[in-house]
Design a protein around this motif. Structure first.
Motif, PDB file in Angstrom:
ATOM      1  N   LEU A  72       7.312   4.227  12.262  1.00 14.83           N
ATOM      2  CA  LEU A  72       7.544   4.355  10.815  1.00 14.83           C
ATOM      3  C   LEU A  72       7.855   5.812  10.459  1.00 14.83           C
ATOM      4  CD1 LEU A  72       7.286   2.796   8.006  1.00 14.83           C
ATOM      5  CD2 LEU A  72       4.993   3.750   7.898  1.00 14.83           C
ATOM      6  N   ARG A  75      11.385   6.639  11.523  1.00 18.37           N
ATOM      7  CA  ARG A  75      12.433   6.090  10.645  1.00 18.37           C
ATOM      8  C   ARG A  75      12.559   6.867   9.350  1.00 18.37           C
ATOM      9  NH1 ARG A  75      10.062   1.311  12.343  1.00 18.37           N
ATOM     10  NH2 ARG A  75       8.973   0.921  10.385  1.00 18.37           N
ATOM     11  N   PHE A  76      11.429   7.381   8.876  1.00 13.24           N
ATOM     12  CA  PHE A  76      11.436   8.082   7.593  1.00 13.24           C
ATOM     13  C   PHE A  76      11.537   9.598   7.740  1.00 13.24           C
ATOM     14  CE2 PHE A  76      10.743   5.145   4.057  1.00 13.24           C
ATOM     15  CZ  PHE A  76      10.515   3.960   4.730  1.00 13.24           C
ATOM     16  N   PHE A  83      11.266   7.362  -4.359  1.00  6.60           N
ATOM     17  CA  PHE A  83      11.151   5.913  -4.182  1.00  6.60           C
ATOM     18  C   PHE A  83      10.995   5.545  -2.707  1.00  6.60           C
ATOM     19  CE2 PHE A  83      13.410   1.901  -3.186  1.00  6.60           C
ATOM     20  CZ  PHE A  83      12.492   1.018  -3.744  1.00  6.60           C
ATOM     21  N   HIS A  86       7.654   6.152  -1.485  1.00  4.55           N
ATOM     22  CA  HIS A  86       6.761   5.093  -1.958  1.00  4.55           C
ATOM     23  C   HIS A  86       6.846   3.874  -1.032  1.00  4.55           C
ATOM     24  CE1 HIS A  86       4.725   2.244  -4.543  1.00  4.55           C
ATOM     25  NE2 HIS A  86       5.805   1.480  -4.543  1.00  4.55           N
ATOM     26  N   VAL A  87       8.074   3.502  -0.660  1.00  9.73           N
ATOM     27  CA  VAL A  87       8.277   2.377   0.263  1.00  9.73           C
ATOM     28  C   VAL A  87       7.495   2.629   1.561  1.00  9.73           C
ATOM     29  CG1 VAL A  87      10.001   1.175   1.696  1.00  9.73           C
ATOM     30  CG2 VAL A  87      10.531   1.720  -0.684  1.00  9.73           C
ATOM     31  N   VAL A  90       3.767   2.068   1.038  1.00  7.95           N
ATOM     32  CA  VAL A  90       3.491   0.626   0.963  1.00  7.95           C
ATOM     33  C   VAL A  90       3.486   0.022   2.364  1.00  7.95           C
ATOM     34  CG1 VAL A  90       4.399  -1.595   0.192  1.00  7.95           C
ATOM     35  CG2 VAL A  90       4.420   0.354  -1.363  1.00  7.95           C
ATOM     36  N   LEU A  91       4.467   0.408   3.170  1.00  8.07           N
ATOM     37  CA  LEU A  91       4.549  -0.139   4.521  1.00  8.07           C
ATOM     38  C   LEU A  91       3.325   0.224   5.348  1.00  8.07           C
ATOM     39  CD1 LEU A  91       8.311   0.249   5.436  1.00  8.07           C
ATOM     40  CD2 LEU A  91       6.955  -1.830   5.662  1.00  8.07           C
ATOM     41  N   VAL A  94       0.562  -2.058   4.248  1.00  7.68           N
ATOM     42  CA  VAL A  94       0.758  -3.433   4.706  1.00  7.68           C
ATOM     43  C   VAL A  94       0.475  -3.538   6.204  1.00  7.68           C
ATOM     44  CG1 VAL A  94       2.495  -5.247   5.045  1.00  7.68           C
ATOM     45  CG2 VAL A  94       2.366  -4.047   2.858  1.00  7.68           C
ATOM     46  N   LYS A  98      -2.435  -5.752   7.984  1.00 12.75           N
ATOM     47  CA  LYS A  98      -2.075  -6.752   8.982  1.00 12.75           C
ATOM     48  C   LYS A  98      -2.915  -6.576  10.246  1.00 12.75           C
ATOM     49  CE  LYS A  98       1.851  -8.055  11.840  1.00 12.75           C
ATOM     50  NZ  LYS A  98       3.216  -7.714  12.241  1.00 12.75           N
TER      51      LYS A  98
ATOM     52  N   LEU B 224      19.326  -3.644  -1.621  1.00  9.81           N
ATOM     53  CA  LEU B 224      17.891  -3.394  -1.495  1.00  9.81           C
ATOM     54  C   LEU B 224      17.308  -4.114  -0.269  1.00  9.81           C
ATOM     55  CD1 LEU B 224      15.253  -2.209  -2.641  1.00  9.81           C
ATOM     56  CD2 LEU B 224      15.032  -4.246  -4.069  1.00  9.81           C
ATOM     57  N   LEU B 227      18.026  -2.191   2.805  1.00 11.96           N
ATOM     58  CA  LEU B 227      17.167  -1.008   2.911  1.00 11.96           C
ATOM     59  C   LEU B 227      15.758  -1.394   3.370  1.00 11.96           C
ATOM     60  CD1 LEU B 227      16.548   2.096   2.178  1.00 11.96           C
ATOM     61  CD2 LEU B 227      15.331   1.034   0.269  1.00 11.96           C
ATOM     62  N   LEU B 228      15.177  -2.414   2.734  1.00  7.43           N
ATOM     63  CA  LEU B 228      13.789  -2.759   3.022  1.00  7.43           C
ATOM     64  C   LEU B 228      13.604  -3.219   4.469  1.00  7.43           C
ATOM     65  CD1 LEU B 228      12.690  -4.507  -0.313  1.00  7.43           C
ATOM     66  CD2 LEU B 228      12.231  -2.161   0.449  1.00  7.43           C
ATOM     67  N   ALA B 231      13.787  -0.201   6.623  1.00  4.47           N
ATOM     68  CA  ALA B 231      12.556   0.573   6.446  1.00  4.47           C
ATOM     69  C   ALA B 231      11.408  -0.053   7.237  1.00  4.47           C
ATOM     70  CB  ALA B 231      12.206   0.658   4.965  1.00  4.47           C
ATOM     71  N   ARG B 232      11.391  -1.384   7.304  1.00  3.54           N
ATOM     72  CA  ARG B 232      10.337  -2.066   8.042  1.00  3.54           C
ATOM     73  C   ARG B 232      10.530  -1.910   9.550  1.00  3.54           C
ATOM     74  NH1 ARG B 232       7.267  -3.311  10.991  1.00  3.54           N
ATOM     75  NH2 ARG B 232       5.815  -5.055  11.100  1.00  3.54           N
ATOM     76  N   GLY B 233      11.784  -1.633   9.945  1.00  4.97           N
ATOM     77  CA  GLY B 233      12.049  -1.473  11.372  1.00  4.97           C
ATOM     78  C   GLY B 233      12.177  -2.803  12.070  1.00  4.97           C
ATOM     79  N   PRO B 257       8.943  -0.085  -8.669  1.00  8.18           N
ATOM     80  CA  PRO B 257       8.361   0.293  -7.367  1.00  8.18           C
ATOM     81  C   PRO B 257       7.050  -0.432  -7.059  1.00  8.18           C
ATOM     82  CG  PRO B 257       9.181   2.238  -8.492  1.00  8.18           C
ATOM     83  CD  PRO B 257       9.381   1.086  -9.438  1.00  8.18           C
ATOM     84  N   SER B 258       6.304  -0.767  -8.101  1.00  9.77           N
ATOM     85  CA  SER B 258       5.024  -1.451  -7.858  1.00  9.77           C
ATOM     86  C   SER B 258       5.232  -2.859  -7.282  1.00  9.77           C
ATOM     87  CB  SER B 258       4.237  -1.542  -9.163  1.00  9.77           C
ATOM     88  OG  SER B 258       4.942  -2.358 -10.078  1.00  9.77           O
ATOM     89  N   ILE B 260       7.193  -3.518  -4.726  1.00  3.48           N
ATOM     90  CA  ILE B 260       7.578  -3.441  -3.313  1.00  3.48           C
ATOM     91  C   ILE B 260       6.503  -4.045  -2.403  1.00  3.48           C
ATOM     92  CG2 ILE B 260       8.193  -1.845  -1.428  1.00  3.48           C
ATOM     93  CD1 ILE B 260      10.363  -2.140  -3.568  1.00  3.48           C
ATOM     94  N   LYS B 261       5.254  -3.821  -2.773  1.00  4.01           N
ATOM     95  CA  LYS B 261       4.178  -4.345  -1.933  1.00  4.01           C
ATOM     96  C   LYS B 261       4.224  -5.872  -1.865  1.00  4.01           C
ATOM     97  CE  LYS B 261      -0.714  -4.060  -1.060  1.00  4.01           C
ATOM     98  NZ  LYS B 261      -2.000  -3.558  -1.525  1.00  4.01           N
ATOM     99  N   TYR B 264       6.932  -6.989   0.482  1.00  3.41           N
ATOM    100  CA  TYR B 264       6.587  -6.876   1.904  1.00  3.41           C
ATOM    101  C   TYR B 264       5.499  -7.866   2.317  1.00  3.41           C
ATOM    102  CZ  TYR B 264       9.491  -2.852   3.149  1.00  3.41           C
ATOM    103  OH  TYR B 264      10.545  -2.044   3.444  1.00  3.41           O
ATOM    104  N   LEU B 265       4.590  -8.160   1.409  1.00  2.00           N
ATOM    105  CA  LEU B 265       3.551  -9.126   1.765  1.00  2.00           C
ATOM    106  C   LEU B 265       4.143 -10.517   1.974  1.00  2.00           C
ATOM    107  CD1 LEU B 265       0.515  -8.076  -0.471  1.00  2.00           C
ATOM    108  CD2 LEU B 265       0.823  -7.782   2.000  1.00  2.00           C
ATOM    109  N   GLU B 268       6.510 -10.118   5.492  1.00  2.00           N
ATOM    110  CA  GLU B 268       5.868  -9.913   6.795  1.00  2.00           C
ATOM    111  C   GLU B 268       5.644 -11.226   7.582  1.00  2.00           C
ATOM    112  OE1 GLU B 268       5.858  -6.787   7.731  1.00  2.00           O
ATOM    113  OE2 GLU B 268       5.041  -7.345   9.683  1.00  2.00           O
ATOM    114  N   TYR B 272       7.385 -12.324  11.164  1.00  2.00           N
ATOM    115  CA  TYR B 272       6.552 -12.712  12.308  1.00  2.00           C
ATOM    116  C   TYR B 272       7.097 -13.993  12.937  1.00  2.00           C
ATOM    117  CZ  TYR B 272       2.444 -14.214  14.946  1.00  2.00           C
ATOM    118  OH  TYR B 272       1.610 -14.636  15.940  1.00  2.00           O
TER     119      TYR B 272
END
Ligand SMILES: [Fe+2]
Ligand SMILES: [Fe+2]
Lengths: 106, 286
Positions: A72, A75-76, A83, A86-87, A90-91, A94, A98, B224, B227-228, B231-233, B257-258, B260-261, B264-265, B268, B272
């Motif tokens: 992570l 990547r960042f 923003f 922030h992502v 959050v990651l 999460v 997990k 978006l 991007l997400l 970002a998660r890879g 932005p709030s 985003i969680k 992802y929840l 995920e 998987y």
């Protein structure tokens, strides 16, 4: 606990959660040791995933929390946008959630 | 070095003729005729598809993959038609050979694409964008242009990769080599296939929101989602880090932005499950 596709489930594994079929009917309770004939029946009824106790299967693609966090950061790297940062936060959250829920039961 | 604007013309010509690209499955013509004929029933359409075992297997596998996230197993073409709609089903049939090629040639890109499909569907549901199934399909297809480069322009594609290794941004490298980027290439091929206008616009603008006119919300959504997932890879693309992100996407889509969680929840567990799906494909191919 580990959630696995039916094809990964072997007799002797124990259910961590109830097994439900496509219509939501309960086929098997929790804490039950699975048998060959039960698996056969699940197959016929279209069950796709079962959550079992422990971590009986090693999934070669699964990473540890440390590895995940390291990647992570990579990547960042160089990211300054508010923003995007922030992502990233959050990651992190999460990923930690997990991994802690997996460890607790696994 | 070749003149990029000349190259651009050559690329478009080749795509127009579908040179070096897989042919559409022959069933498509009959299928189109049946869909257009108002007298034909869903059963008739399902029967036609089911006669083709190879296509049926491929389509059911896609329908069952976690990016759609149906809770129950889709075991017949009829069911797939009810859940996905006939248009989405048709797109899956048309593009099934492309998916097969991506999963063979570049597993990383394939994983990226299914990840973006899953994320796009979640966003569509949260933001009440119409037909989340179709939106997921746009996610699946969004980097189609890269597949075109990979299979129809092998040498040029190697050149792009070299330029990226030398430090150029992937889009800039594509423009230098082809005079056109993968977003536009993919959209152009989708146009030849007569795919829905909305999907074409989304794919075309997924790295440049100013290209979207009529479907701004959908285009922002795909931007978006891309991007997400980066970002998660999940999966692999030519971007080592993150692709450039245009914050306007958040305003257009009204994403705070709030939120985003929550996204992802939801994503995920899908990712998987998707991993099992792509691993299974990999195993079948070796
Ligand atoms: Fe892209
Ligand atoms: Fe992408």
């Amino acid at each position: 606990m580990q959630r696995l596709p039916l094809s990964y489930i072997r007799p002797g594994m124990k259910t961590f959660e109830e097994v439900v079929d496509a219509q939501g009917r309960v086929l098997c309770g929790k804490g039950v040791e699975l048998t060959e004939s039960m698996l056969q029946k699940f197959q016929e009824l279209g069950v796709s995933y079962i959550t079992v106790e422990g971590t009986p299967v090693k999934l070669p693609w699964e990473k540890t929390l440390e590895e995940e966090l390291e990647l992570l950061e990579k990547r960042f790297s160089g990211v300054k946008d508010e923003f995007l940062l922030h992502v990233k936060e959050v990651l992190k959250e999460v990923l930690m959630m997990k991994h802690s829920s997996g460890a607790k039961n696994g | 070095m070749a003149d990029p604007s000349e190259k651009r013309k050559e690329v478009k010509k080749k795509i127009r003729k579908l040179e070096g690209l897989p042919a559409l499955p022959p069933i498509i013509q009959k299928l189109n005729a049946l869909i257009e004929d108002e007298r034909s029933s869903l059963t008739q359409i399902a029967d036609l598809i089911e006669k083709d075992q190879v296509i049926t297997t491929k389509v059911l596998r896609l329908a069952n993959s976690a990016f759609y996230g149906f809770p129950r197993k889709v075991s017949t073409v009829q069911q797939a038609m009810m859940l996905l709609g006939i248009n989405v089903l048709k797109i899956l049939i048309m593009t099934s050979s492309i998916f097969e090629i991506i999963s063979k040639e570049d597993v990383g890109l394939w994983e990226h694409s299914v990840g973006v499909a899953a994320c796009a569907k979640i966003l569509a549901e949260m933001k009440e964008v119409s037909d989340p199934q179709e939106i997921a399909t746009a996610g699946l297809l969004h980097d189609l242009g890269k597949v075109v480069q990979m299979i129809a322009f092998k040498e040029d594609y190697e050149e792009v990769k070299r330029k990226v290794e030398d430090g150029l941004s992937p889009l800039q490298a594509e423009l230098e080599v082809f005079g056109i980027d993968h977003a536009e290439m993919g959209a152009f091929l989708m146009m030849q296939w007569n795919l829905p206008e909305r999907l074409i616009e989304m794919v075309n603008s997924h790295h440049d929101l100013s290209r979207s006119k009529k479907y701004r919300k959908e285009s922002a959504l795909l931007h978006l989602a891309d991007l997400l997932v980066h970002a998660r890879g999940y999966g692999e693309t030519t971007y080592v880090g993150l692709p450039p992100f245009d914050p306007k996407a958040l305003t257009i889509l009204k994403v705070d932005p709030s939120e985003i969680k929550e996204i992802y929840l939801k994503l995920e567990p899908r990712l998987y499950e998707l991993k099992f799906f792509t691993e299974e494909l990999k195993r079948e191919m070796t």
